[in-house]
Design an enzyme around this catalytic site. Structure first.
Site, PDB file in Angstrom:
ATOM      1  N   CYS A  85      34.714-113.450 -11.359  1.00 20.35           N
ATOM      2  CA  CYS A  85      34.070-114.484 -10.536  1.00 20.35           C
ATOM      3  C   CYS A  85      32.623-114.640 -11.011  1.00 20.35           C
ATOM      4  O   CYS A  85      31.674-114.377 -10.291  1.00 20.35           O
ATOM      5  CB  CYS A  85      34.132-114.090  -9.062  1.00 20.35           C
ATOM      6  SG  CYS A  85      33.698-115.466  -7.988  1.00 20.35           S
ATOM      7  N   GLU A 117      22.199 -98.082  -9.901  1.00 20.72           N
ATOM      8  CA  GLU A 117      22.073 -99.260  -9.014  1.00 20.72           C
ATOM      9  C   GLU A 117      20.701 -99.911  -9.169  1.00 20.72           C
ATOM     10  O   GLU A 117      20.578-101.128  -9.157  1.00 20.72           O
ATOM     11  CB  GLU A 117      22.293 -98.843  -7.558  1.00 20.72           C
ATOM     12  CG  GLU A 117      23.741 -98.572  -7.226  1.00 20.72           C
ATOM     13  CD  GLU A 117      24.599 -99.820  -7.370  1.00 20.72           C
ATOM     14  OE1 GLU A 117      24.212-100.879  -6.868  1.00 20.72           O
ATOM     15  OE2 GLU A 117      25.656 -99.736  -8.031  1.00 20.72           O
ATOM     16  N   CYS A 129      41.264-118.136  -1.833  1.00 18.29           N
ATOM     17  CA  CYS A 129      39.855-118.478  -2.078  1.00 18.29           C
ATOM     18  C   CYS A 129      39.632-119.968  -1.766  1.00 18.29           C
ATOM     19  O   CYS A 129      40.204-120.845  -2.413  1.00 18.29           O
ATOM     20  CB  CYS A 129      39.498-118.181  -3.527  1.00 18.29           C
ATOM     21  SG  CYS A 129      37.841-118.755  -3.946  1.00 18.29           S
TER      22      CYS A 129
HETATM   23  S1  SF4 Z   1      39.368-117.658  -7.187  1.00 16.75           S
HETATM   24 FE1  SF4 Z   1      37.511-117.646  -5.953  1.00 16.75          FE
HETATM   25  S2  SF4 Z   1      36.893-115.498  -5.900  1.00 16.75           S
HETATM   26 FE2  SF4 Z   1      38.357-115.728  -7.550  1.00 16.75          FE
HETATM   27  S3  SF4 Z   1      37.156-116.116  -9.421  1.00 16.75           S
HETATM   28 FE3  SF4 Z   1      37.698-118.113  -8.537  1.00 16.75          FE
HETATM   29  S4  SF4 Z   1      35.987-118.633  -7.236  1.00 16.75           S
HETATM   30 FE4  SF4 Z   1      35.847-116.441  -7.618  1.00 16.75          FE
END
Ligand code: SF4
Length: 347
Positions: free
Chosen positions: A192, A37, A208
């Site tokens: 993401c 980490e 999302c």
């Molecule tokens: S849908 Fe939303 S959480 Fe998923 S990759 Fe796209 S921006 Fe990121």
């Protein structure tokens, strides 16, 4: 807010696409989770892996790390940057040996009290090594949550960070906490991503908000821009006639704290003063190519000057922060990346 949907979708995705073969996942002890980490802060997995492997080959437990000289720890960190991480790691290992009998604390408050361990790193240790229910909020998780909930504001701002912590905690599942935390990290690192998120491969895309509004890259709000200043330094690279170079150990605090570098000054004319102070008998001098190095808060422009000198001096022998090193030995020390590059170039 609880959302079993969020964690269920993430865990189902993790089973198919999550990373399960990273070196630190093969021995998920609290020491190995902690080390990984810390190395992964501001640094990508592919960069960290060889450092992690070299580090654990030498220091495979807290005791071996605590009893090593900090110089050896810094030497293994050379090139990874953000050297305060290595100094804190060593300092914390010593404290764990003294105060916890060499065992990593299993209480989150004790972990957070150690140098270099923040709330998110402590949360990762508690979940990945001990399967306890804690949230994390590293850069990847901040990005996913800021997009999923369309949270406005720079996550470095306390109020925004508090909101993200609340959301992170509210989403924790009752089961498979370690896999869930790993899934959050993996989704942020592989799907993401910062500039081109792969939303069509994302298990969260239906809910999302950023994706639904086609505003993925507007979140998280970037840090307000501030012009970073430039600093100029001149390095004196003294090479003796028996082919040694003169190095100076920097103070423990400040940039490149505790690493070995060259004597330096801010103005070129001060080089003569350094040469005189160090009682070096100069034979000739060559100016090397300028080096530019960027830190998070300023840019450094370095002008290296190689001087060849006649002999070693007693002044240096008496000063414990200065030492002559054979080039091959110098390369084994903890060195800032630009210093290492210069030494390799004169080798
Ligand atoms: S849908 Fe939303 S959480 Fe998923 S990759 Fe796209 S921006 Fe990121």
């Amino acid at each position: 807010m609880t959302s079993p949907l969020f964690s269920d979708q993430l865990l189902a995705w993790f089973d198919l696409h999550g990373r399960k073969h990273l070196p630190w996942q093969q021995q998920p002890s609290s020491y190995h989770v902690w080390l990984s980490e810390i190395m992964l802060q501001q640094t990508q997995v592919s960069t960290v892996i060889p450092y992690y492997q070299r580090f654990t080959a030498k220091f495979n437990d807290i005791k071996s790390l605590a009893t090593a000289p900090v110089d050896e720890v810094l030497a293994l960190w050379t090139g990874l940057g953000y050297y305060a991480r290595a100094r804190n790691l060593h300092k914390a290992a010593v404290m764990i040996c003294n105060d916890f009998n060499g065992h990593m604390p299993t209480n989150i408050d004790d972990l957070i009290a150690l140098p270099g361990i923040g709330r998110s790193t402590a949360g990762a240790i508690m979940t990945l090594a001990h399967q306890q229910k804690f949230a994390i909020l590293d850069g990847n998780v901040k990005r996913v949550l800021a997009r999923y909930f369309a949270i406005d504001g720079w996550p470095g701002k306390k109020s925004v960070e508090n909101t993200l912590w609340q959301l992170a905690e509210s989403l924790l599942p009752e089961q498979r906490i370690a896999n869930y935390i790993q899934a959050q990290m993996d989704l942020g690192a592989t799907v993401c991503t910062r500039s081109k998120p792969l939303c069509h491969q994302c298990p969260l895309s239906k809910q999302c908000q950023a994706f639904q509004q086609a505003k993925q890259t507007s979140y998280p709000t970037p840090k307000p821009k501030k012009e970073i200043p430039t600093r100029q330094v001149h390095w004196l690279i003294a090479q003796s006639n028996n082919d040694k170079i003169l190095l100076h150990q920097r103070p423990a605090h400040g940039i490149w704290g505790g690493l070995w570098s060259f004597p330096e000054c801010e103005a070129k004319h001060e080089l003569c003063n350094i040469t005189a102070d160090l009682q070096l008998e100069q034979l000739n001098s060559i100016s090397l190519d300028e080096i530019k190095h960027t830190f998070s808060h300023f840019k450094l422009v370095i002008s290296p000057h190689l001087i060849q000198c006649k002999q070693q001096t007693s002044y240096i022998a008496e000063n414990k922060n200065l030492s002559w090193y054979k080039i091959s030995d110098a390369l084994k020390l903890g060195l800032p990346a630009p210093v290492k590059k210069v030494i390799q170039s004169i080798q």
